[in-house]
Design a protein around this motif. Sequence first.
Motif, PDB file in Angstrom:
ATOM      1  N   ASP A 141     -89.317 -25.199 -93.519  1.00 12.26           N
ATOM      2  CA  ASP A 141     -89.255 -24.165 -92.487  1.00 12.26           C
ATOM      3  C   ASP A 141     -89.182 -24.744 -91.076  1.00 12.26           C
ATOM      4  N   LYS A 142     -89.161 -26.068 -90.937  1.00 10.15           N
ATOM      5  CA  LYS A 142     -89.169 -26.720 -89.625  1.00 10.15           C
ATOM      6  C   LYS A 142     -87.747 -27.041 -89.167  1.00 10.15           C
ATOM      7  N   SER A 143     -87.604 -27.223 -87.864  1.00 11.04           N
ATOM      8  CA  SER A 143     -86.307 -27.586 -87.293  1.00 11.04           C
ATOM      9  C   SER A 143     -85.976 -29.031 -87.653  1.00 11.04           C
ATOM     10  N   ASP A 144     -84.716 -29.414 -87.464  1.00 12.19           N
ATOM     11  CA  ASP A 144     -84.304 -30.784 -87.749  1.00 12.19           C
ATOM     12  C   ASP A 144     -85.071 -31.782 -86.884  1.00 12.19           C
ATOM     13  N   ASP A 145     -85.296 -31.446 -85.606  1.00 14.78           N
ATOM     14  CA  ASP A 145     -86.045 -32.341 -84.726  1.00 14.78           C
ATOM     15  C   ASP A 145     -87.485 -32.516 -85.205  1.00 14.78           C
ATOM     16  N   GLU A 146     -88.118 -31.428 -85.629  1.00 15.06           N
ATOM     17  CA  GLU A 146     -89.487 -31.526 -86.147  1.00 15.06           C
ATOM     18  C   GLU A 146     -89.530 -32.368 -87.417  1.00 15.06           C
ATOM     19  N   LYS A 147     -88.527 -32.201 -88.269  1.00  5.40           N
ATOM     20  CA  LYS A 147     -88.469 -33.003 -89.495  1.00  5.40           C
ATOM     21  C   LYS A 147     -88.291 -34.485 -89.165  1.00  5.40           C
ATOM     22  N   ARG A 148     -87.443 -34.784 -88.207  1.00  7.57           N
ATOM     23  CA  ARG A 148     -87.214 -36.186 -87.839  1.00  7.57           C
ATOM     24  C   ARG A 148     -88.512 -36.823 -87.337  1.00  7.57           C
ATOM     25  N   GLU A 149     -89.279 -36.080 -86.571  1.00 12.80           N
ATOM     26  CA  GLU A 149     -90.566 -36.610 -86.116  1.00 12.80           C
ATOM     27  C   GLU A 149     -91.506 -36.814 -87.302  1.00 12.80           C
ATOM     28  N   GLU A 150     -91.487 -35.904 -88.262  1.00 10.05           N
ATOM     29  CA  GLU A 150     -92.317 -36.057 -89.462  1.00 10.05           C
ATOM     30  C   GLU A 150     -91.875 -37.265 -90.288  1.00 10.05           C
ATOM     31  N   TYR A 151     -90.555 -37.537 -90.358  1.00  8.53           N
ATOM     32  CA  TYR A 151     -90.097 -38.725 -91.074  1.00  8.53           C
ATOM     33  C   TYR A 151     -90.780 -39.965 -90.499  1.00  8.53           C
ATOM     34  N   VAL A 152     -90.724 -40.060 -89.165  1.00 11.39           N
ATOM     35  CA  VAL A 152     -91.279 -41.244 -88.497  1.00 11.39           C
ATOM     36  C   VAL A 152     -92.796 -41.293 -88.669  1.00 11.39           C
ATOM     37  N   THR A 153     -93.449 -40.169 -88.548  1.00  9.89           N
ATOM     38  CA  THR A 153     -94.903 -40.115 -88.708  1.00  9.89           C
ATOM     39  C   THR A 153     -95.298 -40.553 -90.121  1.00  9.89           C
ATOM     40  N   HIS A 154     -94.629 -40.032 -91.120  1.00  7.74           N
ATOM     41  CA  HIS A 154     -94.918 -40.411 -92.511  1.00  7.74           C
ATOM     42  C   HIS A 154     -94.600 -41.892 -92.756  1.00  7.74           C
ATOM     43  N   PHE A 155     -93.532 -42.379 -92.122  1.00  9.35           N
ATOM     44  CA  PHE A 155     -93.176 -43.787 -92.246  1.00  9.35           C
ATOM     45  C   PHE A 155     -94.308 -44.672 -91.728  1.00  9.35           C
TER      46      PHE A 155
END
Length: 172
Positions: A141-155
């Motif tokens: 349900d998140k925007s692409d920008d929010e997902k990209r930040e989550e990718y980095v955070t999870h990384f």
Amino acid sequence: DSAERIVEQAKISKNYDNAVSVVNEFHEKCPGACKTLVIKSKDTLRSQMEAIHIDLEDIDKYERWFDENKTIAFYVPKYGRVIVLDTNYSKEDLNAYLWHENVHAALNNLENRDDVISRIVPLINTHVNYIIEQVDSGYSDKSDDEKREEYVTHFFEELLINEKESLMLNGD
């Protein structure tokens, strides 16, 4: 029933005290961590947030989140704080959330945040693609920008976990 209410209040106080202790230990180990507000209970949420000047509209939103039990903790760039809503978790779980939210805070404080994220995401896609799959399924349900930040955070979380496991294996 009065006795049940007393038991429930004691449990809330114990969970709150434990969470505050975990947060204090986290801040001792990570002095650069952003400020953290631990909410004691639904009854104190509004007064605790008003005391640090959180907008009423935001307080209403966070009360809904509390009621919906949707999150344990979250970072709010507007206030530069991590807010812990649910204290009924283990020390390990709460520490994991504090790490996660402080990575968001660190990313948010970078002057070239978007550039950093843009440079890291292709590496994640190449080397640890499962992170992207996990985030995409959990944050649909998140925007692409929010997902990209989550990718980095999870990384970064994965790096921390792997480093911790490596230290444990090496006996350090």
